[in-house]
Design an enzyme around this catalytic site. Structure first.
Site, mmCIF file in Angstrom:
data_model
loop_
_atom_site.group_PDB
_atom_site.id
_atom_site.type_symbol
_atom_site.label_atom_id
_atom_site.label_comp_id
_atom_site.label_asym_id
_atom_site.label_seq_id
_atom_site.Cartn_x
_atom_site.Cartn_y
_atom_site.Cartn_z
ATOM 1 N N TRP A 195 0.859 -1.186 0.000
ATOM 2 C CA TRP A 195 0.000 0.000 0.000
ATOM 3 C C TRP A 195 0.904 1.248 0.000
ATOM 4 C CZ3 TRP A 195 -0.219 4.208 3.197
ATOM 5 C CH2 TRP A 195 -1.277 5.103 2.938
ATOM 6 N N ASP A 361 -15.905 11.753 -2.220
ATOM 7 C CA ASP A 361 -15.298 10.474 -1.857
ATOM 8 C C ASP A 361 -16.064 9.877 -0.674
ATOM 9 O OD1 ASP A 361 -12.998 8.566 -0.944
ATOM 10 O OD2 ASP A 361 -12.217 9.405 -2.818
ATOM 11 N N ASP A 362 -15.411 9.033 0.074
ATOM 12 C CA ASP A 362 -16.003 8.330 1.211
ATOM 13 C C ASP A 362 -16.691 9.316 2.170
ATOM 14 O OD1 ASP A 362 -16.489 6.329 3.003
ATOM 15 O OD2 ASP A 362 -14.413 5.673 3.155
ATOM 16 N N ARG A 438 -10.468 -3.063 8.093
ATOM 17 C CA ARG A 438 -11.030 -1.714 7.938
ATOM 18 C C ARG A 438 -12.518 -1.695 8.340
ATOM 19 N NH1 ARG A 438 -11.781 2.712 3.579
ATOM 20 N NH2 ARG A 438 -10.230 4.240 4.171
ATOM 21 N N LYS A 471 -16.139 6.386 -8.460
ATOM 22 C CA LYS A 471 -14.853 5.800 -8.063
ATOM 23 C C LYS A 471 -15.207 4.499 -7.359
ATOM 24 C CE LYS A 471 -10.905 6.900 -5.045
ATOM 25 N NZ LYS A 471 -10.321 7.965 -4.209
ATOM 26 N N TRP A 472 -14.849 3.395 -7.942
ATOM 27 C CA TRP A 472 -15.202 2.064 -7.423
ATOM 28 C C TRP A 472 -14.028 1.559 -6.597
ATOM 29 C CZ3 TRP A 472 -19.293 -1.364 -9.647
ATOM 30 C CH2 TRP A 472 -19.287 -2.645 -9.071
ATOM 31 N N ASP A 473 -14.204 1.592 -5.289
ATOM 32 C CA ASP A 473 -13.082 1.274 -4.397
ATOM 33 C C ASP A 473 -13.208 -0.148 -3.861
ATOM 34 O OD1 ASP A 473 -10.767 1.865 -3.032
ATOM 35 O OD2 ASP A 473 -11.583 3.585 -1.962
ATOM 36 N N MET A 474 -12.120 -0.675 -3.357
ATOM 37 C CA MET A 474 -12.108 -2.006 -2.736
ATOM 38 C C MET A 474 -10.970 -1.979 -1.733
ATOM 39 S SD MET A 474 -10.533 -5.383 -3.366
ATOM 40 C CE MET A 474 -11.134 -7.036 -3.205
ATOM 41 N N ASN A 475 -11.331 -1.945 -0.451
ATOM 42 C CA ASN A 475 -10.311 -1.600 0.526
ATOM 43 C C ASN A 475 -9.826 -2.711 1.437
ATOM 44 O OD1 ASN A 475 -9.590 1.175 0.090
ATOM 45 N ND2 ASN A 475 -11.734 1.603 0.490
ATOM 46 N N ASP A 543 -2.531 5.465 -3.093
ATOM 47 C CA ASP A 543 -2.954 6.442 -2.082
ATOM 48 C C ASP A 543 -1.796 7.349 -1.690
ATOM 49 O OD1 ASP A 543 -5.593 5.882 -1.921
ATOM 50 O OD2 ASP A 543 -5.460 4.577 -0.178
HETATM 51 C C1 DGJ Z 1 -9.020 4.239 -0.483
HETATM 52 C C2 DGJ Z 1 -8.814 5.107 -1.685
HETATM 53 O O1 DGJ Z 1 -7.668 4.747 -2.365
HETATM 54 C C3 DGJ Z 1 -8.773 6.558 -1.238
HETATM 55 O O2 DGJ Z 1 -8.489 7.387 -2.308
HETATM 56 C C4 DGJ Z 1 -10.083 6.893 -0.621
HETATM 57 O O3 DGJ Z 1 -11.101 6.811 -1.577
HETATM 58 C C5 DGJ Z 1 -10.355 5.979 0.553
HETATM 59 N N1 DGJ Z 1 -10.258 4.608 0.174
HETATM 60 C C6 DGJ Z 1 -11.718 6.226 1.135
HETATM 61 O O4 DGJ Z 1 -12.050 5.351 2.128
#
Ligand code: DGJ
Length: 723
Positions: A195, A361-362, A438, A471-475, A543
């Protein structure tokens, strides 16, 4: 392009030849892959050798060691002990296969890969060879597809297995391609990371045995990329033979190089066999993801340019040349503390700067106030947005802006309303509490009712509001793999079925909202691959938004992926990840030749920063139409600690832009000349920033003068126009 004579298939692209031979007993042998050679009888190139203490077999009447023979579709249990392309168990439960040639056909266009992203035809000069093999042990049929993209030196491969027996069969390993070479004088180049530090370049000599990169995280990952290159020892950016291989896939994978006992090499790519197995009933089939291969006779740089062209011409949404928005993403501006009031103020402050999309964003949904709460509660937080998004959108439209919105559709919060309603929808083992990351669990995308539900949730927002971008995120990575929808003997199908569910959901969203532009993110660049780029034409690269760290991240990413796929945002100083202070000019330069965007709070920046944003976006809009079709050149080696430079030359070579950024300066030198690539030697170019004109060959070989002493983090931007 594809020819067949003397039991030999010749797959020719402009600069490469790929040759396969059918032995008299039907075993497929790989003869050659490399620089294009004249089609000729390749009998002399037989590599039949018998060594002591090896399993031997008669190849065309000659006694031969299987372990030494270059095989096109290698299996286990018949004397080849290197990495097999396939392992299928039939009724006997034995992992021994013996595939022999049955027939073949050649057709115009590309192979279809149902349910998975794959290269489209789009242009002429694409032909596909399908070779059908039959397993003497299980009766499984293997269809090997080779789509040959002549103009761009790309061969796309995948395999379909059909159960032609009367019993169930189990595939416990399937690769999409293996390629054998008779020598191992190569280095292996791959991209590793974590990351905030994705896609660092690693170049290592090969060792005997398997040299593997893989992912079993349910995504291609921050730590690895489904790509590798084999480069001859002397090869560098501009010279030498380089083979690139990459998967059009976003889930668990393995790619590697197996160096055999005879110093022979097998390059391979496919699904990760550790998290895979697939049972087929009679007549059922299994389709492997597509792998793309390219050969470059002009170093790593040309390999990259081949991959870039492939995306631009043949990769789904990417090849449709969507208008790329210059976004202002509000994550680093407000993090979770977002509100209507703040967005309205932002709109006011950026409306004249050239930004065209503001991305919330979030933090806009449920009770979301930090990363631990409300994931998946996809309803607008009315305390923060009392008018839903109506006021924000009205204001955006009044100012000529569009609205983008963040989602993380694959996850569900531990405390969310969603999980209270559907406690059994996350991935978990029966008795054991699933791993939380998370604050999130992973939704079981193998189950259609779940992807349908997520589709409804997203659609209800997308159809109510005029949202042009998501923005399709996956954390998080996937743990506790398995699905309640699968019986015990099918549980290892989970990882691949998850991907099929995900691709089908994205497809459904794209079909319902065809103008929606989707940016992919996975905690930054944790899912940067051709699979995602097929649907989502750009990916948030990391990020880590620090310009100096970004140089290396973007450099590594560009080895495979085109610059316009790499979201690159100018962020605030001191940088939020590194605390580093760099000039607005350098931050802009680092982002300028990629998918430019901003990641800062415009309500607190000064007029000079605003003027810089305006200038940077104006320049970007002026050059984007040709830079994103042009040839990308990296002008420095990846391990250069002091500076980095890259350049784009327009297709017709009439224009070029180049960026030079200092990471850490060195003491004054006697001269500093900047040499570019790819220009037309006999034409003159005006270097706009210097006001001088020089011939293409002077610029490429002698270079043009740049400031002797540059400071840390200082950068230069040059534009060249042919006269
Ligand atoms: C991870 C993304 O890479 C960030 O840019 C941001 O959108 C955060 N998630 C939000 O939780």
């Amino acid at each position: 392009m594809i020819n067949f004579f003397n039991n030999t298939f010749y797959l020719n692209t402009s600069n490469s030849s790929y040759i396969i031979y059918i032995l008299s007993d039907g075993i497929l042998v790989h003869k050659y892959y490399g620089k294009r050679i004249k089609e000729q009888n390749m009998d002399y190139y037989n590599l039949y050798k018998a060594y002591d203490y090896t399993a031997v077999y008669f190849a065309d009447g000659e006694i031969t060691t299987m372990d030494a023979l270059p095989l096109e579709f290698p299996t286990m249990g018949r004397g080849d002990y290197r990495t097999p392309a396939i392992v299928v168990e039939g009724k006997s439960g034995k992992q021994v296969n013996d595939f022999r040639y049955s027939f073949h056909r050649v057709f115009e266009g590309t192979a279809t890969v149902p349910g998975l992203p794959n290269l489209d035809c789009n242009t002429e000069n694409v032909q596909t060879l399908e070779i059908i093999l039959k397993d003497r042990v299980t009766n499984a049929e293997a269809h090997l597809f080779y789509s040959v993209f002549e103009d761009i030196d790309i061969i796309a491969r995948n395999t379909v297995i059909i159960n032609k027996s009367e019993n169930n069969i189990k595939i416990s390993k399937i690769l999409s391609a293996t390629v054998d070479f008779e020598h191992s004088d190569f280095d292996m180049i791959s991209l590793y990371g974590r990351w905030g530090n994705e896609r660092s370049v690693e170049r290592i000599p090969l060792r005997h045995g398997q040299n593997v990169i893989s992912s079993c995280r349910g995504a291609s990952g921050h730590h690895s990329t489904p790509f590798l290159a084999l480069a001859e020892k002397e090869a560098n950016e501009n010279y030498g033979d380089v083979y690139g291989i990459a998967l059009i896939y976003s889930g668990d994978f393995e790619l590697g190089v197996d160096v055999g006992q005879f110093d022979n090499v097998r390059l391979f790519a496919g699904l990760n066999h550790e998290t895979f197995s697939w049972e087929l009933e009679p007549k059922e089939s299994f389709v492997s993801p597509q792998t793309v291969l390219t050969y470059s006779d002009m170093g790593i740089g040309k390999m990259s340019r081949n991959f870039h062209k492939m995306c631009r011409q043949h990769l789904g949404e990417f090849s449709k040349k969507p208008t790329r928005p210059v976004v202002l993403n509000l994550w680093e501006a407000f993090y979770f503390d977002i509100s209507e009031e703040k967005v309205l103020e932002t709109v006011k402050n950026v409306s004249k700067l050239g930004v065209d999309t503001i991305v919330i964003d979030d933090g806009w949904f449920g009770k979301r106030k930090n990363e631990l709460v409300s994931m998946g509660d996809w309803y607008i937080n009315v305390e923060r947005f009392p008018n839903g998004f109506h006021r924000v959108i009205d204001e955006c439209e009044r100012c000529g802006l569009k609205l983008g919105l963040w989602f993380e559709p694959e996850m569900i919060g531990k405390d969310s309303d969603f999980i209270k309603e559907h406690p059994d929808w996350c991935i978990k083992l029966n008795e054991i509490e699933p791993i939380v990351s998370r604050g999130e669990y992973v939704l079981d995308f193998c189950r259609e009712e779940i992807t349908d539900f997520v589709f409804e949730k997203l659609s209800s927002i997308l159809s109510k509001y005029n949202i042009s971008y998501i923005k399709w995120d996956m954390n998080r990575n996937i743990t506790d793999m398995g699905s309640s929808s699968l019986t015990d003997n099918h549980q290892l199908e989970f990882s691949h079925r998850y991907m099929l569910g995900l691709y089908s959901l994205i497809n459904k969203i794209k079909t319902a909202f065809p103008n929606l532009y989707i940016e992919c993110s996975a905690g930054g660049g944790g899912r940067f691959d051709f699979g995602m780029l097929y649907y989502m034409p750009q990916i948030w690269c990391s990020d880590n938004s620090d310009a100096i760290e970004r140089i290396d991240i973007q450099y590594g990413t560009s080895l495979v992926y085109p610059p316009e796929s790499i979201s690159s945002h100018v962020s605030a100083i001191p940088n939020h990840q590194t605390n580093r202070v760099t000039s607005f000019y350098t931050r802009g330069n680092v982002a300028q030749l990629f998918a430019l965007g901003y990641e800062l709070n415009p309500n607190i920046i000064n007029d000079s920063a605003k003027a810089s944003i305006f200038q940077q976006i104006s320049k970007h809009r002026e050059i984007e139409s040709w830079i994103f079709e042009g040839d990308f050149y990296r002008l420095t080696d990846f391990d250069n600690k002091n500076y980095c430079a890259w350049q784009i030359v327009s297709k017709d070579k009439s224009k070029s832009v180049a960026i030079y950024v200092v990471k850490l300066t060195k003491a004054k030198r006697i001269g500093n000349y900047f040499r570019l690539k790819g220009l037309q030697s006999d034409k003159n170019y005006k270097i706009e920033q210097l006001g001088i004109s020089l011939s293409g060959n002077a610029i490429m070989y002698a270079g043009f003068p740049i400031k002797n002493q540059l400071d840390d983090f200082e950068s230069l931007f040059f534009e060249l126009n042919m006269e």
